[in-house]
Scaffold this active site. Structure first.
Site, PDB file in Angstrom:
ATOM      1  NE  ARG A  70      -2.485  -5.120  28.484  1.00 41.04           N
ATOM      2  CZ  ARG A  70      -3.006  -3.907  28.580  1.00 41.04           C
ATOM      3  NH1 ARG A  70      -3.433  -3.469  29.765  1.00 41.04           N
ATOM      4  NH2 ARG A  70      -3.088  -3.115  27.559  1.00 41.04           N
ATOM      5  CE1 TYR A 198      -6.352 -14.362  24.616  1.00 38.94           C
ATOM      6  CE2 TYR A 198      -5.214 -12.288  24.976  1.00 38.94           C
ATOM      7  CZ  TYR A 198      -5.729 -13.241  24.120  1.00 38.94           C
ATOM      8  OH  TYR A 198      -5.590 -13.074  22.768  1.00 38.94           O
ATOM      9  N   GLY A 199      -2.767 -13.764  28.120  1.00 40.08           N
ATOM     10  CA  GLY A 199      -1.720 -12.756  27.920  1.00 40.08           C
ATOM     11  C   GLY A 199      -1.179 -12.132  29.186  1.00 40.08           C
ATOM     12  CE  LYS A 207       2.267  -5.956  27.964  1.00 36.57           C
ATOM     13  NZ  LYS A 207       2.795  -4.937  27.086  1.00 36.57           N
ATOM     14  CG  HIS A 227       4.283  -0.859  26.772  1.00 37.49           C
ATOM     15  ND1 HIS A 227       3.041  -0.370  26.423  1.00 37.49           N
ATOM     16  CD2 HIS A 227       4.330  -2.130  26.297  1.00 37.49           C
ATOM     17  CE1 HIS A 227       2.361  -1.312  25.776  1.00 37.49           C
ATOM     18  NE2 HIS A 227       3.118  -2.377  25.676  1.00 37.49           N
ATOM     19  CB  SER A 249      -1.794  -2.184  24.280  1.00 34.30           C
ATOM     20  OG  SER A 249      -1.130  -2.214  25.526  1.00 34.30           O
ATOM     21  CB  ALA A 250      -3.206  -2.976  19.718  1.00 34.29           C
ATOM     22  CB  CYS A 251      -0.220   1.947  19.237  1.00 34.12           C
ATOM     23  SG  CYS A 251      -1.818   2.358  19.943  1.00 34.12           S
ATOM     24  N   GLY A 252       1.448  -0.518  17.148  1.00 30.48           N
ATOM     25  CA  GLY A 252       2.482  -0.639  16.117  1.00 30.48           C
ATOM     26  C   GLY A 252       3.891  -0.979  16.563  1.00 30.48           C
ATOM     27  CG  ASN A 255       3.129  -4.464  12.344  1.00 29.66           C
ATOM     28  OD1 ASN A 255       3.261  -5.097  11.295  1.00 29.66           O
ATOM     29  ND2 ASN A 255       2.183  -4.732  13.212  1.00 29.66           N
ATOM     30  CG  ASP A 276       5.091  -5.703  24.794  1.00 24.27           C
ATOM     31  OD1 ASP A 276       4.385  -4.828  24.252  1.00 24.27           O
ATOM     32  OD2 ASP A 276       4.763  -6.279  25.843  1.00 24.27           O
ATOM     33  CB  SER A 364      -6.579 -13.280  17.635  1.00 23.15           C
ATOM     34  OG  SER A 364      -6.481 -12.488  16.467  1.00 23.15           O
ATOM     35  NE  ARG A 365      -2.232  -9.259  21.821  1.00 21.06           N
ATOM     36  CZ  ARG A 365      -1.547  -8.126  21.961  1.00 21.06           C
ATOM     37  NH1 ARG A 365      -0.235  -8.106  21.827  1.00 21.06           N
ATOM     38  NH2 ARG A 365      -2.166  -6.998  22.220  1.00 21.06           N
ATOM     39  NE  ARG A 396      -4.174   1.779  17.153  1.00 20.16           N
ATOM     40  CZ  ARG A 396      -4.311   1.147  15.995  1.00 20.16           C
ATOM     41  NH1 ARG A 396      -5.054   1.647  15.042  1.00 20.16           N
ATOM     42  NH2 ARG A 396      -3.715  -0.010  15.799  1.00 20.16           N
ATOM     43  CG  ASP A 491       6.106   3.317   2.580  1.00 25.04           C
ATOM     44  OD1 ASP A 491       7.214   3.171   2.008  1.00 25.04           O
ATOM     45  OD2 ASP A 491       5.021   3.033   2.051  1.00 25.04           O
TER      46      ASP A 491
END
Ligand code: GTP
Ligand code: SPV
Ligand code: MN
Length: 580
Positions: A70, A198-199, A207, A227, A249-252, A255, A276, A364-365, A396, A491
């Site tokens: 982005r 892209y994305g 978004k 978000h 973004s990209a903080c978990g 996961n 997301d 990469s996605r 983070r 965990d």
């Protein structure tokens, strides 16, 4: 295919007059259409077939090397008044913005096909869902939109019934970063994006629509567009609590949304609803209910492996579009942190050489249908969504923020969200690892003035009888040698367990100046190899560091001037005073 909606017909005709495509294709979302597009892209080399024996239905797309994330500095919110957009957004006057971007759209689709992509964000039958139409000249965008949204004929029929839709005009243009702009016109419910494939820059349902435009609509209509991931956590007694978690973004988020319970927590199950975006509405029962407007995941690839996330690892072994990963000699996808195989080519298609950097781009996605996830929740299709027990904010932070704490109440929770900060990641162009304020993980995505957004959040005290409890988590605290203190991934369920037990009144806590924290005895640490010193560090609230943190939050909130809701300032002062 065409439409009975005259406004849609006219808009498509006007877009074609401006951009001059060779042909116009209305997407019906069918398998046959998908197969034709795939064939076309393989022919043109825009997709590369991966090893179909090991990864059936998987393809690789390599984006332009200057178009990998982005672009926040090229993203604008164009409202008539600058104050509506707020200091949190780049702003341009709508007339000027249209003039500038239309000059770039002029004739840009010559020699190309214009695809008209009707889509629905949210289950097709849900009253909370909203539709849009994206016009694009990128078949890659069409294939991705078919996974990420309910795309095609059914969405078009709903648009014809509703009579309204968000207009998104997109072209990859010439991919020159100097001629790249992502513009939002919330007052007209429209988006114009050019110069990126892209994305979040190009899949306009994500978004641009589901966050920036939707947050604006949500303010006017009394709901929230956030978000956030949505996850159901079921305890061994069969009781399920739903959590909505806002991490930058990209903080978990992906996961946590598809977490695999560790062996140390037998009988616990996790159900994924979204990874997301969440749309939250006060329900008739007085609780906040959430739907996921998306139907697929556009997730970060690096770091995914059997140990960190078995669900994700299994999910992306078939029918997945990979963007910007490396490949092995036998054409399997490869990325840093996969833990098996070795790369033969990097994400740009060059022979792999460590001197050129990582084989897979850090941003990469994978694009994959939500239904492929082993922990997919069938309630993802529920029209009225799921009731939310707790909202988790997080980021983070190598220092300062403890593993977990609970806000005193809703108002304090709004301050905890507004005061969030996180280290920047590869999800957006720019420096990585710089701590910046990212309120509610919405810094890049709120379509209006943050001060008004916080007032809107505060107003939920009057809209819902039983609001979720609010928490803050940090999986990324480091020791003095720069190692993560917390194992993370599966965990993290140990922390979610405490969160849920707080919601049901079953877990203890100590009150501190910043909120409620677990004592070591309040956490179920079975199976975790964390020494008492590390645990103490994870649950530490350093008064000096927190005084500095609260002072910086006060400075940041000050940027919003008179529009800032007094309740937020009050909460900030209360915490600051308690810190001494
Ligand atoms: P967006 O799609 O950009 O909004 O990101 P996201 O919040 O969904 O992030 P995602 O879950 O994809 O995680 C991004 C990165 O963080 C990956 O490299 C993960 O391996 C890493 N990560 C996720 N969860 C944890 C965790 O609990 N601990 C640690 N140390 N790393 C994690
Ligand atoms: C993010 O950056 O938060 C994403 C990826 O989820 S993108 O769709 O590119 O915005
Ligand atoms: Mn995101």
């Amino acid at each position: 295919m065409t439409t009975t909606n005259a406004a849609l017909r006219d808009w498509v005709a006007r877009a074609a007059t401006l951009t001059r495509p060779d042909q116009i294709h209305w997407c019906d979302g069918s398998q046959a259409e998908h197969d034709r597009l795939l064939e076309l892209m393989l022919e043109r080399g825009e997709l590369i077939a991966l090893n179909q024996a090991t990864h059936p239905g998987c393809y690789l797309h390599r984006s332009h090397p200057s178009d990998v994330a982005r672009v926040e500095h090229l993203t604008f919110v164009c409202t008539r008044s600058r104050d509506e957009a707020g200091p949190n957004n780049n702003w341009m006057d709508p007339l000027e913005a249209n003039r500038r971007i239309d000059a770039l759209f002029d004739g840009c689709m010559r020699g190309r096909t214009m695809y008209v992509v009707p889509y629905c964000m949210g289950p097709l039958a849900s009253p909370f869902s909203r539709c849009g139409v994206e016009i694009t000249d990128s078949p890659y965008v069409v294939l991705n939109m078919r996974i990420m949204t309910r795309m095609g004929e059914a969405a078009l029929r709903r648009i014809e019934r509703d009579g309204s839709f968000v207009r998104g005009l997109h072209s990859i243009g010439d991919l020159d970063p100097e001629r790249r702009l992502i513009m939002h016109f919330p007052e007209e419910l429209s988006i114009k994006s050019i110069g990126s494939g892209y994305g979040g820059n190009a899949l306009l349902g994500k978004k641009c629509h589901a966050l920036r435009i939707a947050s604006w609509q949500a303010r006017d209509e009394g709901w929230l567009a956030e978000h956030m991931l949505i996850v159901g956590v079921e305890n061994p007694q069969g009781e399920t609590h739903y959590l909505a978690c806002a991490f930058p973004s990209a903080c978990g988020k992906t996961n946590l949304a598809m977490l695999v319970p560790p062996a140390s927590l037998p009988g616990w199950k996790v159900w994924t609803l979204g990874d997301d975006i969440a749309w939250l509405h006060p329900g008739p029962d007085g609780r906040l209910r959430a739907i996921n407007p998306e139907s697929g995941f556009f997730g970060v690839v690096p770091g995914t492996n059997q140990k960190t996330n078995r669900n994700a690892y299994e999910m992306i072994r078939h029918d997945t579009i990979y963007t910007n990963v490396g490949i092995t000699a036998d054409r399997q996808p490869w990325w840093e942190g996969l833990g098996e195989g070795k790369p033969a080519q990097d994400w740009q298609g060059r022979p792999y050489d460590a001197a050129n950097g990582p084989a897979a781009h850090p941003n990469s996605r994978f694009t994959v249908a939500a239904k492929q996830n082993p922990s997919y929740s069938p309630l993802s299709e529920a029209s009225d969504g799921v009731p939310i027990s707790a909202i988790l904010f997080g980021g983070r932070r190598c220092k300062v923020a403890p593993l977990v704490y609970e806000a005193r109440d809703w108002r304090h929770g709004v301050l905890v969200g507004a005061g969030m900060a996180s280290e920047t990641t590869a999800a957006a162009v720019g420096k990585v690892g710089v701590v910046r304020r990212d309120p509610m993980a919405m810094k890049p995505f709120c379509g209006y003035n943050f001060a008004d957004y916080w007032s809107h959040w505060l107003s939920f005290e009057g809209r819902a009888r039983q609001l979720p409890k609010v928490f803050h988590v940090n999986w990324f605290r480091q020791d003095d040698d720069g190692r993560f203190l917390w194992p993370g991934f599966g965990d993290n369920l140990h922390v979610l367990r405490w969160v849920i037990d707080r919601c049901t009144g079953r877990a203890g806590a100590r009150e501190t100046a910043i909120g409620f924290l677990p004592e070591p005895r309040d956490l179920d640490m079975q199976g975790l190899e964390i020494g008492p010193t590390a645990l103490k560090q994870l649950l530490d609230v350093d008064p000096a560091a927190w005084r500095a943190e609260m002072d910086d939050i006060a400075r940041y909130l000050g940027e919003f001037g008179d529009r800032l809701p007094p309740a937020l300032t009050e909460q900030q002062r209360r915490t600051r005073t308690a810190l001494g």
